[in-house]
Design a protein around this motif. Sequence first.
Motif, mmCIF file in Angstrom:
data_model
loop_
_atom_site.group_PDB
_atom_site.id
_atom_site.type_symbol
_atom_site.label_atom_id
_atom_site.label_comp_id
_atom_site.label_asym_id
_atom_site.label_seq_id
_atom_site.Cartn_x
_atom_site.Cartn_y
_atom_site.Cartn_z
ATOM 1 N N ASN A 453 21.106 44.403 54.434
ATOM 2 C CA ASN A 453 22.145 44.135 55.452
ATOM 3 C C ASN A 453 22.885 42.832 55.195
ATOM 4 O O ASN A 453 23.484 42.267 56.113
ATOM 5 C CB ASN A 453 21.500 44.042 56.840
ATOM 6 C CG ASN A 453 21.058 45.397 57.330
ATOM 7 O OD1 ASN A 453 21.677 46.394 56.973
ATOM 8 N ND2 ASN A 453 20.010 45.426 58.129
ATOM 9 N N ALA A 454 22.830 42.338 53.963
ATOM 10 C CA ALA A 454 23.428 41.030 53.666
ATOM 11 C C ALA A 454 24.899 40.955 54.073
ATOM 12 O O ALA A 454 25.377 39.917 54.531
ATOM 13 C CB ALA A 454 23.265 40.725 52.183
ATOM 14 N N GLU A 455 25.611 42.093 53.935
ATOM 15 C CA GLU A 455 27.054 42.079 54.245
ATOM 16 C C GLU A 455 27.321 41.654 55.690
ATOM 17 O O GLU A 455 28.340 41.047 55.996
ATOM 18 C CB GLU A 455 27.654 43.473 54.005
ATOM 19 C CG GLU A 455 27.838 43.806 52.531
ATOM 20 C CD GLU A 455 28.888 42.933 51.833
ATOM 21 O OE1 GLU A 455 29.990 42.767 52.386
ATOM 22 O OE2 GLU A 455 28.590 42.411 50.736
ATOM 23 N N ALA A 456 26.400 41.987 56.588
ATOM 24 C CA ALA A 456 26.592 41.623 58.002
ATOM 25 C C ALA A 456 26.646 40.096 58.141
ATOM 26 O O ALA A 456 27.389 39.561 58.964
ATOM 27 C CB ALA A 456 25.447 42.193 58.840
ATOM 28 N N LEU A 457 25.887 39.402 57.319
ATOM 29 C CA LEU A 457 25.896 37.927 57.381
ATOM 30 C C LEU A 457 27.166 37.373 56.773
ATOM 31 O O LEU A 457 27.654 36.323 57.194
ATOM 32 C CB LEU A 457 24.645 37.370 56.699
ATOM 33 C CG LEU A 457 23.411 37.659 57.555
ATOM 34 C CD1 LEU A 457 22.167 37.732 56.708
ATOM 35 C CD2 LEU A 457 23.254 36.630 58.661
ATOM 36 N N LYS A 458 27.713 38.108 55.820
ATOM 37 C CA LYS A 458 28.995 37.684 55.233
ATOM 38 C C LYS A 458 30.069 37.706 56.333
ATOM 39 O O LYS A 458 30.867 36.774 56.463
ATOM 40 C CB LYS A 458 29.352 38.657 54.110
ATOM 41 C CG LYS A 458 30.465 38.224 53.237
ATOM 42 C CD LYS A 458 30.568 39.262 52.132
ATOM 43 C CE LYS A 458 31.534 38.913 51.073
ATOM 44 N NZ LYS A 458 31.482 39.890 49.999
ATOM 45 N N THR A 459 30.044 38.764 57.146
ATOM 46 C CA THR A 459 31.031 38.882 58.230
ATOM 47 C C THR A 459 30.880 37.707 59.200
ATOM 48 O O THR A 459 31.862 37.096 59.620
ATOM 49 C CB THR A 459 30.809 40.223 58.978
ATOM 50 O OG1 THR A 459 30.755 41.248 57.995
ATOM 51 C CG2 THR A 459 31.892 40.506 59.984
ATOM 52 N N GLY A 591 29.413 28.915 52.210
ATOM 53 C CA GLY A 591 29.785 28.068 51.072
ATOM 54 C C GLY A 591 30.831 28.759 50.204
ATOM 55 O O GLY A 591 31.832 28.151 49.798
ATOM 56 N N ILE A 592 30.625 30.041 49.931
ATOM 57 C CA ILE A 592 31.573 30.798 49.092
ATOM 58 C C ILE A 592 32.931 30.863 49.794
ATOM 59 O O ILE A 592 33.973 30.622 49.179
ATOM 60 C CB ILE A 592 31.034 32.233 48.823
ATOM 61 C CG1 ILE A 592 29.752 32.169 47.988
ATOM 62 C CG2 ILE A 592 32.085 33.113 48.151
ATOM 63 C CD1 ILE A 592 29.923 31.586 46.608
ATOM 64 N N ALA A 593 32.904 31.161 51.104
ATOM 65 C CA ALA A 593 34.178 31.264 51.846
ATOM 66 C C ALA A 593 34.931 29.936 51.794
ATOM 67 O O ALA A 593 36.157 29.915 51.797
ATOM 68 C CB ALA A 593 33.898 31.669 53.290
ATOM 69 N N LYS A 594 34.195 28.841 51.733
ATOM 70 C CA LYS A 594 34.848 27.526 51.718
ATOM 71 C C LYS A 594 35.156 27.039 50.295
ATOM 72 O O LYS A 594 35.595 25.911 50.094
ATOM 73 C CB LYS A 594 33.962 26.504 52.436
ATOM 74 C CG LYS A 594 33.827 26.834 53.932
ATOM 75 C CD LYS A 594 33.205 25.710 54.685
ATOM 76 C CE LYS A 594 34.151 24.541 54.781
ATOM 77 N NZ LYS A 594 33.566 23.391 55.431
ATOM 78 N N GLY A 595 34.832 27.851 49.320
ATOM 79 C CA GLY A 595 35.163 27.498 47.936
ATOM 80 C C GLY A 595 34.228 26.460 47.321
ATOM 81 O O GLY A 595 34.585 25.806 46.339
ATOM 82 N N VAL A 596 33.024 26.328 47.877
ATOM 83 C CA VAL A 596 32.078 25.353 47.328
ATOM 84 C C VAL A 596 31.389 25.948 46.095
ATOM 85 O O VAL A 596 31.106 27.150 46.053
ATOM 86 C CB VAL A 596 31.018 24.973 48.401
ATOM 87 C CG1 VAL A 596 29.928 24.082 47.818
ATOM 88 C CG2 VAL A 596 31.684 24.299 49.593
ATOM 89 N N ASP A 597 31.126 25.115 45.104
ATOM 90 C CA ASP A 597 30.336 25.548 43.946
ATOM 91 C C ASP A 597 28.874 25.554 44.401
ATOM 92 O O ASP A 597 28.159 24.568 44.299
ATOM 93 C CB ASP A 597 30.547 24.562 42.791
ATOM 94 C CG ASP A 597 29.778 24.965 41.546
ATOM 95 O OD1 ASP A 597 28.966 25.910 41.626
ATOM 96 O OD2 ASP A 597 29.984 24.343 40.499
#
Length: 611
Positions: A453-459, A591-597
């Motif tokens: 269910n990882a995608e739910a956390l992405k949302t 982090g990914i959404a904010k463009g962090v490495d």
Amino acid sequence: MCGIVGYTGPKEAYPIVITGLKRLEYRGYDSTGVALLNDGLKVYKKKGRVADLEEAIIGKDLHAHTGIGHTRWATHGEPSDTNAHPHTSASGKLAMIHNGIIENYAQLKKELTKKGYVFTSETDTEVLLNFIEDIKENNQCDLEEAVRVALKRVTGAYVILLLDAEHPDTIIAARKGSPLVIGVGKGEHFLGSDASPMLEYTKEVVYVNDYELAIVRPNELILKNLGNEKITPFVTKLDMELAEIEKGGYDHFMLKEIFEQPSTIHDCLRGRLDATAGTITMSGIESNMEHFKNANRIIMVACGTSWHAALLAEYIIEELCRIPVEVEYASEFRYRNPIINKGDIIVAISQSGETADTLVAIERAKEHGAIIFGIVNVVGSSIARISNGGAYTHAGPEIGVASTKAFTGQLAVLTMMALKIAKEKGTISEERYSNLLFELEAVPEKVSAILKNAEALKTIALKYQGASDALFLGRGYNFPIALEGALKLKEISYIHAEGYPAAEMKHGPIALVDDKLPVVFIATKDSYHEKIVSNIQEIKARKGKVIAIITEGDDIIPGMADDVFFVPVADEIIAPMLSTIPMQLLSYYTGIAKGVDVDKPRNLAKSVTVE
Ligand code: F6R
């Protein structure tokens, strides 16, 4: 903190050194440099990552059969081309890389300045290098002897690798307090902060100990102590494959490591836990069982995420074993004058096994006669070697800077350890013991279910990525997970986050709550459930945004939270191993959404080998 690589042998040194540096970049990524020996010394260095250096030196003469390389986590002097390693000595004949801190560098610098030395960088490394050269010239001795004399005057921690233009196939290395592994090949040798740079070439390695010096040539490895006595190198076989340190199709090591957890937890339990037979086999505990059974107190020392594992272990061990537990930040413990009595056991927890503060805390405790039990991930690391006994977490190499799979490995080991001691002490009922064994055995499968269910956390992450602050709240066994959730979010997304016991929130942090603040509740079904439901109401009454991690079947919290994420049903002692997974994914996706490495967030390093 800083990665070092070296090679001497028939192959081209540069590709080996640069590939090794990429694997060690997790240890620091402020600047990169290489020194190559062929018709004199060639030094190339640059502020930034390994890839930046690689690009900058395209077309340069990189031919050499002996070379060293460094990836830096800055201590003395800001990240810059000048402060990057390798440093060259005043004569230009010596080049050196260093991982660690020379504490008395200011005094040495003063002495050298009086003699006319001029320094180009702000680093302690350049000072040590010129100190070595000064001894070499004044004493008319070889480099090996000069290093030995210099190191007797040095305080602090170091791994150093040196090249001498006059000896083109030799690397001189020495260590105190920072890690150094030497790979033994056929007519060639490799050096590294860990074994990753040499994995495809050899599985035979020598772990260099503190106060040892190595003279490394293609066909020769001489190990000596600082008293110039020879030591027979102890060759160990590596149990690690190249695939383990590659991304394996994932975008980031962090994501790969999060998704590896069903198998890493399984590996940690394998061969130890047999729920059907009702047994836990852990030789490190068995050989120290009398100490554990009769312990007056267990003192846990650790840093960061490992400290959070220790905190959860305090709750579990006190509940199951009825042994008082104290949890200490290693960095505080080492400088206090802690009371350590006969019958106290120190449990040191560390992924890397190299964290400087934890290592020294152990040494202090040993001076007081304490028994040291190490829970470590990296096999053969310093903490593993200086402990009296211990257990490995078997999570495999963890490369993402944020600890994920090592943390769940630590929790699995600590839970098994608590159950084993409780059974031996008779402080747990047969029924509870057996239930918990089956519960533990089921963890890998339940973690797999969460990951589906990882995608739910992405949302959820995308919805709240713009927040400037976040609060993480939990009670009881979930309080350490709230701390861990907050740590993960701040290091991976740079969002300011605080972890608190949910009830303690009323004593201050509630002032932060407004209609923009995301408040993450770790509110799985446990003996605190009703209480945490009230805490959620308190946040909602102040218009806070509630994200709740809850147990499947919970039909109360979904009606009050803004967002929910379900984890499978589990005993309250086991549940934190599950509820930590959504914390990891939430930070990763934010982090990914904010463009962090996310694998190399700013200012951090994987292995903190300076205090
Ligand atoms: C956070 C993190 C650090 C480490 C800490 C201790 O994600 O990784 O807080 O937990 O630096 O490191 P070890 O466990 O190697 O002693």
